[in-house]
Design a protein around this motif. Structure first.
Motif, short mmCIF file in Angstrom:
data_model
loop_
_atom_site.label_atom_id
_atom_site.label_comp_id
_atom_site.label_asym_id
_atom_site.label_seq_id
_atom_site.Cartn_x
_atom_site.Cartn_y
_atom_site.Cartn_z
N LEU A 97 11.03 -6.21 1.90
CA LEU A 97 10.74 -4.79 1.91
C LEU A 97 10.73 -4.17 0.51
O LEU A 97 10.21 -3.07 0.35
CB LEU A 97 11.74 -4.05 2.80
CG LEU A 97 11.71 -4.50 4.26
CD1 LEU A 97 12.72 -3.74 5.08
CD2 LEU A 97 10.32 -4.29 4.86
N ALA A 98 11.30 -4.82 -0.49
CA ALA A 98 11.33 -4.21 -1.81
C ALA A 98 10.33 -4.85 -2.76
O ALA A 98 9.70 -4.15 -3.56
CB ALA A 98 12.73 -4.28 -2.42
N THR A 99 10.14 -6.17 -2.68
CA THR A 99 9.30 -6.85 -3.66
C THR A 99 7.87 -6.33 -3.71
O THR A 99 7.30 -6.25 -4.80
CB THR A 99 9.34 -8.37 -3.42
OG1 THR A 99 10.68 -8.75 -3.16
CG2 THR A 99 8.83 -9.12 -4.61
N PRO A 100 7.24 -5.98 -2.55
CA PRO A 100 5.86 -5.48 -2.66
C PRO A 100 5.74 -4.26 -3.57
O PRO A 100 4.69 -4.07 -4.20
CB PRO A 100 5.50 -5.09 -1.22
CG PRO A 100 6.42 -5.87 -0.37
CD PRO A 100 7.67 -6.07 -1.15
N ILE A 101 6.79 -3.44 -3.66
CA ILE A 101 6.70 -2.24 -4.49
C ILE A 101 6.57 -2.65 -5.96
O ILE A 101 5.77 -2.08 -6.71
CB ILE A 101 7.95 -1.35 -4.31
CG1 ILE A 101 8.20 -1.07 -2.82
CG2 ILE A 101 7.81 -0.06 -5.09
CD1 ILE A 101 7.28 -0.06 -2.24
N ILE A 102 7.34 -3.65 -6.39
CA ILE A 102 7.18 -4.08 -7.78
C ILE A 102 5.83 -4.74 -7.94
O ILE A 102 5.18 -4.61 -8.98
CB ILE A 102 8.32 -5.03 -8.24
CG1 ILE A 102 8.29 -5.21 -9.76
CG2 ILE A 102 8.18 -6.42 -7.68
CD1 ILE A 102 9.04 -4.23 -10.50
N PHE A 114 0.83 -1.20 0.00
CA PHE A 114 0.00 0.00 0.00
C PHE A 114 0.86 1.26 0.00
O PHE A 114 0.45 2.30 -0.52
CB PHE A 114 -0.95 -0.02 1.19
CG PHE A 114 -2.17 -0.86 0.96
CD1 PHE A 114 -3.24 -0.37 0.23
CD2 PHE A 114 -2.23 -2.16 1.42
CE1 PHE A 114 -4.34 -1.15 -0.02
CE2 PHE A 114 -3.34 -2.95 1.17
CZ PHE A 114 -4.40 -2.44 0.46
N ALA A 115 2.06 1.17 0.57
CA ALA A 115 2.94 2.34 0.60
C ALA A 115 3.22 2.81 -0.82
O ALA A 115 3.23 4.02 -1.08
CB ALA A 115 4.24 2.01 1.32
N GLY A 116 3.42 1.87 -1.74
CA GLY A 116 3.64 2.25 -3.14
C GLY A 116 2.48 3.08 -3.65
O GLY A 116 2.65 4.10 -4.31
N LEU A 117 1.24 2.65 -3.29
CA LEU A 117 0.07 3.38 -3.75
C LEU A 117 -0.04 4.75 -3.09
O LEU A 117 -0.42 5.73 -3.73
CB LEU A 117 -1.18 2.57 -3.44
CG LEU A 117 -1.46 1.44 -4.41
CD1 LEU A 117 -2.64 0.63 -3.93
CD2 LEU A 117 -1.74 2.00 -5.78
N PHE A 118 0.29 4.81 -1.80
CA PHE A 118 0.25 6.11 -1.13
C PHE A 118 1.23 7.08 -1.79
O PHE A 118 0.95 8.27 -1.92
CB PHE A 118 0.55 5.96 0.36
CG PHE A 118 -0.59 5.35 1.14
CD1 PHE A 118 -1.85 5.92 1.06
CD2 PHE A 118 -0.41 4.23 1.93
CE1 PHE A 118 -2.92 5.37 1.77
CE2 PHE A 118 -1.47 3.67 2.63
CZ PHE A 118 -2.73 4.24 2.55
N LEU A 119 2.36 6.52 -2.20
CA LEU A 119 3.35 7.35 -2.89
C LEU A 119 2.75 7.93 -4.17
O LEU A 119 2.85 9.13 -4.43
CB LEU A 119 4.57 6.49 -3.21
CG LEU A 119 5.80 7.20 -3.73
CD1 LEU A 119 6.43 7.98 -2.61
CD2 LEU A 119 6.80 6.19 -4.26
N VAL A 120 2.10 7.04 -4.94
CA VAL A 120 1.47 7.51 -6.18
C VAL A 120 0.44 8.58 -5.85
O VAL A 120 0.36 9.62 -6.51
CB VAL A 120 0.82 6.32 -6.92
CG1 VAL A 120 0.06 6.80 -8.14
CG2 VAL A 120 1.88 5.32 -7.33
#
Lengths: 203, 531
Positions: free
Chosen positions: B210-215, A30-36
Motif C-alpha cells: 500500500l505504500a510502495t506505489p506512492i514512491i 494512480f492515487a498518488g497522481l490523483f492527489l497531485v
C-alpha cells in the motif's frame, strides 16, 4: 542420486488473491497522481477551468464508450470460456483488442492536435500561458500517458490469453489466467472512468 | 539423525552449477541469493560510511572535498536504504523461513519470487550506473528532494529509476508473502497459532503493497520532470516542492516500518527460544504490529516540521508521532516480560537480541525529541538526526539481521559457527557501534549540521571518538563475517534443533530437504509452548 518427485501445485484462489493485491498497488499508483491533480486543481482553479475547455469532450466521450464496451466484451468472453464456447470467446477477445487499439488511435489524434497547438510540456507556447495551463497539460499528458501504457500492457495480457485459449491452456476448469486478465482490463477501464470526468467534464 | 535425504544445498535440478542457483525457484536458494547480494551491498555501504567517518576525523578537507562527500552520502543512503535495509530481513529470512514456519513447501508464487530477485539485481545495477554515466554521481541525498534533484546536472535519473525498479521488487515480495500466509498455512495453523515472525512479515507485506506505489509514482514524476520539464515540483513553472516532500514521505515513513517490523518479528522468535518460555503477550505483539503499520501511515509530516506546514497539521503529526511510539513500547515490555523469571540460555543470538532492545530504546526515545515540534526545530538537520536514524534503522534492522543470521545459521547451512568468536565479534561490534553513534547526539545538541564534510574546531573531540568507533565496529564486523564464512564450510554438523526452539523450522532437518517437509505437519498447539 535418488530422484525427487516435484509435485506441480496449482491454487487458483492464490493467484486471484495475488492479482487483487497487485491491483491495489496499481490503484495506489494512480492515487498518488490523483492527489497531485487535486492539489493543483485547487491551487489554480481558474487556469484548470479554462484549460479543460481545450479538450475535446466528444472524442473523450467516444473513447469512454469504447472502453466500457470493451469491458463488456471482455466479461462476455470469460463467460463464453466458462461455457466451453472457445470460438465465441476468441472472437470477443479479438474484438476487445481492436477496441483497445481504436481507443489508442483516438488518443493519438487527440494528442496530435494538442502538439500542433503547442500545448505540451516544455513548449515555449505553453510556458507563455498561465501556470494553471502548464500544470493542467503536464498532468493531462502524464496521466493519460500512464493510462495508455497500462492499456498497452493490458492488450499484451489479452494476447497472451488468446494464445493460451488456442493452445487449450485455459479450460472451464482452469480459468485463473483469463480471470486475472479480465480483472486487469477492468482496472484499465476504471482508471479511465476517473480520468475522463477529471479532465474533460469538470470545467 | 536421519541422513537419508537430499538437502536443498545438494539437490541437482535441471541446471548445474551457478545456473542451479540463479534460475532456482526454491525459496531457500532464492533466500541465499538475496543473502549474498545484500551482504555485498552492505559491505559497500559500510565502506562508504567508513570513508565519510575518516573524512570527519578532522576539520577541513581530510581525504576528500565537498562534492565527493555529497556524492558519498547519497550513494551510502541509496545503497543502505533501498538495497540493504528495506529488502534485508524479509527477502533473506522471510523467504527462507516463512514457508517453513507456517508448514508450507514453498511460497505461493515461486517464479514470481525469482523474478523479484532478478528485479532487485536489475534495480541495483541501474542505480549503480548513476556512478559512472552522465555528468557524475548524484549528490542529492537519498531523498532526491525537489527542486534540487530537478536542476542538478548530475546523473539523478538512473539512481531514481533504479529505486523505482527496486520498489517493484519489494511490492512483488509483499504480494507473494501475503498470499502465502493466506493460502498455505499447514492444517490446524489458525491465524492466532502462527509464529510471530510470519505475523510481522504479514503486516510488512501490507505496508509494502500500500505504500510502495506512492514512491513509485513520485519517482516517475521526478524522471518526467527532468526529461519533459513538466513542472510538477518546480516553483518557476507553478509546481510545489513541498508536495514532493509529502509524496516522498507518504512512502518513506511507512518504509521505516518495512525495515523495523520484520526486525521485531525476529526478536520475538529469538527471545522465547532462549528464555525457554512462551512469549509474554502474544496477542499484544500481533496487534501492536498492525497498530504500528496503520498509525505509521499517518505520521509522515514529522519529516517536514521545519519545511512549512499549517499549525494544525504540525499538531496532529506530532501527536500521532507520539502515539506510534506506544505499540513499539508494548513490544519492548513484552520481550522484557518474557525474559523475567525465565531460564535464560545466554547464546550469541540472545546477545544480539538484547543489544537490539538496548539500542532500539535509545533510538526510540531520541525520536521523541524529534517528534516534539519545539525541540525538532532546534535539532532538525543536525547530527542528532543522523544519530537517531542510525540507532533506529541500523540498530534496529542491523542488529536484528545479525541476531537472525546467528539464530538460523545452523538451520540454513547445517553447520554450527564458532560461538566464542561470534561472541567476541558481537562485543567489539557493539562497543564500536556505541562509540560511533552516541557522540552524534552530543554533536547535534551542540549544533553540528549533518551532511557536511567540514565542521567547526569545537566539534573535533567528539568526532574523533565517533570516527574511531566506526573503525572498531568494522573490525568487529570483519570478525563476525570471517567466522560465519569459515563455519559455513568447516563448522561442526548442526543438530535439527541446536537451540531447542519450538517453531516448525526446528522440526525439519538441518539443512532442510528440498521440499521442507516429507509430510505437511498437523498443528495442534501454539508456536511457543515449552513444557
Amino acid at each position: 542420486m535418488e530422484q525427487i518427485q516435484i509435485l506441480q501445485h496449482r491454487d487458483d484462489t492464490a493467484s486471484r488473491i495475488g492479482m487483487w493485491l497487485f491491483i491495489f498497488t496499481e490503484i495506489f499508483l494512480f492515487a498518488g497522481l490523483f492527489l497531485v491533480f487535486i492539489v493543483y486543481r485547487f491551487k489554480y482553479l481558474d487556469g484548470f477551468h479554462l484549460a479543460a475547455k481545450e479538450l475535446n469532450v466528444t472524442i473523450g466521450t467516444i473513447n469512454s464508450i469504447i472502453l466500457l464496451f470493451s469491458g463488456m466484451t471482455m466479461g462476455f468472453s470469460f463467460v463464453a470460456v466458462q461455457k466451453g464456447n472457445n470460438k465465441f470467446a476468441l472472437a470477443l477477445l479479438i474484438l476487445t483488442v481492436l477496441l483497445g487499439i481504436i481507443f489508442l488511435v483516438n488518443k493519438y489524434f487527440e494528442w496530435r492536435i494538442k502538439f500542433q497547438h503547442g500545448l505540451y510540456p516544455g513548449s515555449s507556447e505553453l510556458i507563455a500561458l498561465s501556470k494553471g495551463d502548464v500544470m493542467f497539460f503536464g498532468l493531462y499528458f502524464f496521466m493519460t500517458g500512464l493510462h495508455a501504457l497500462h492499456l498497452i500492457a493490458g492488450l499484451v495480457f489479452i494476447i497472451v490469453v488468446i494464445g493460451a485459449i488456442i493452445r487449450k491452456r485455459i479450460t472451464p476448469e482452469k480459468l485463473a489466467l483469463h480471470e486475472n486478465c479480465s480483472l486487469y482490463w477492468h482496472l484499465v477501464d476504471l482508471v479511465w472512468i476517473f480520468l475522463f470526468p477529471l479532465f474533460y467534464l469538470i470545467n | 539423525m536421519n541422513n537419508n535425504y537430499i538437502s536443498y544445498l545438494e539437490y541437482q535440478g535441471k541446471h548445474k552449477g551457478i545456473l542451479g542457483w540463479i534460475l532456482s525457484t526454491d525459496h531457500k536458494r532464492i533466500a541465499l541469493l538475496y543473502l549474498y547480494t545484500i551482504m555485498s551491498f552492505f559491505l559497500v555501504g559500510a565502506i562508504l560510511g567508513l570513508l565519510m567517518k575518516i573524512e570527519l576525523i578532522a576539520p577541513g578537507p581530510t581525504i576528500m572535498g565537498p562534492q565527493t562527500y555529497n556524492a558519498l552520502f547519497t550513494l551510502h543512503g541509496i545503497t543502505m536504504i533501498f538495497l540493504v535495509v528495506i529488502p534485508g530481513i524479509p527477502a533473506v529470512f522471510g523467504n527462507f523461513f516463512l514457508p517453513i514456519m507456517i508448514g508450507a513447501k514453498d511460497v505461493a508464487f515461486p517464479r514470481l519470487n525469482l523474478l523479484s530477485w532478478w528485479l532487485y539485481v536489475a534495480g541495483a545495477l541501474i542505480a549503480l550506473t548513476s556512478q559512472f554515466l552522465g555528468d557524475g554521481p548524484p549528490d542529492t541525498g537519498w531523498t532526491f528532494y525537489a527542486p534540487y534533484s530537478l536542476k542538478v546536472p548530475t546523473n539523478v535519473i538512473s539512481a531514481v529509476f533504479g529505486a523505482f525498479v527496486l520498489g517493484f521488487s519489494s511490492i512483488l515480495t509483499g504480494i507473494n508473502f501475503i498470499t502465502t500466509i493466506h493460502r498455505m498455512r499447514a492444517p490446524g495453523m489458525k491465524w492466532m497459532k502462527m509464529p510471530l515472525f510470519p505475523w510481522s512479515l504479514y503486516a510488512t507485506g501490507w505496508i509494502q503493497i500500500l505504500a510502495t506505489p506512492i514512491i513509485g509514482i513520485t519517482l516517475l514524476l521526478i524522471i518526467a520532470e527532468r526529461v519533459f520539464k513538466i513542472g510538477f515540483f518546480d516553483p518557476s513553472l507553478g509546481g510545489d516542492p513541498l508536495l514532493y516532500q509529502h509524496l516522498f514521505w507518504i512512502y518513506s515513513h511507512p518504509a521505516v516500518y518495512i525495515m523495523i517490523l520484520p526486525a521485531m518479528g525476529v526478536i520475538s522468535e529469538i527471545i522465547p527460544t532462549f528464555a525457554r518460555k512462551t512469549i509474554f503477550g502474544y496477542t499484544a505483539i500481533v496487534i501492536s504490529s498492525f497498530a504500528i503499520a496503520f498509525v505509521g501511515y499517518l505520521v509522515w509530516g514529522h519529516h517536514m516540521f521545519a519545511a512549512g506546514m499549517s499549525a494544525q497539521a504540525l499538531f496532529f503529526f506530532s501527536l500521532l508521532t507520539f502515539i506510534v511510539a506506544i505499540p513499539s513500547a508494548i513490544k519492548v515490555f513484552n520481550w522484557v516480560a518474557t525474559l523475567y523469571k525465565a531460564s535464560i540460555d545466554m547464546q550469541t543470538p540472545l546477545y544480539w537480541a538484547i543489544s537490539f532492545i538496548f539500542v532500539f530504546m535509545i533510538g526510540g526515545l531520541s525520536g521523541l525529541f524529534l517528534g516534539s515540534i519545539a525541540t525538532d526545530v532546534y535539532l532538525t538537520d543536525t547530527a542528532f538526526v543522523v544519530g537517531h536514524f542510525h540507532f533506529i534503522v541500523f540498530g534496529g534492522m542491523g542488529f536484528a539481521f545479525m541476531a537472525a543470521i546467528h539464530y538460523w545459521f545452523p538451520k540454513i547451512y547445517g553447520r554450527m559457527y564458532d560461538k566464542s568468536w561470534a561472541n567476541t565479534g558481537w562485543f567489539i561490534f557493539f562497543l564500536g557501534y556505541l562509540s560511533l553513534y552516541l557522540p552524534m547526539f552530543y554533536l547535534g545538541m551542540s549544533g553540528m549540521p549533518r551532511r557536511t564534510y567540514d565542521y567547526l574546531p569545537k566539534y573535533h573531540g567528539a568526532n574523533i571518538i565517533s570516527s574511531l568507533g566506526a573503525i572498531v565496529m568494522l573490525f568487529g564486523l570483519t570478525i563476525i563475517i570471517i567466522n560465519l564464512v569459515r563455519s559455513a564450510r568447516f563448522g561442526a554438523k548442526a543438530e535439527t534443533s541446536p537451540w531447542g526452539g519450538s517453531t516448525l523450522e526446528w522440526k525439519v532437518p538441518s539443512p532442510p530437504p528440498l521440499e521442507n517437509f516429507e509430510e505437511i505437519p498437523e498443528i495442534t498447539k501454539g508456536p511457543y509452548e515449552y513444557e
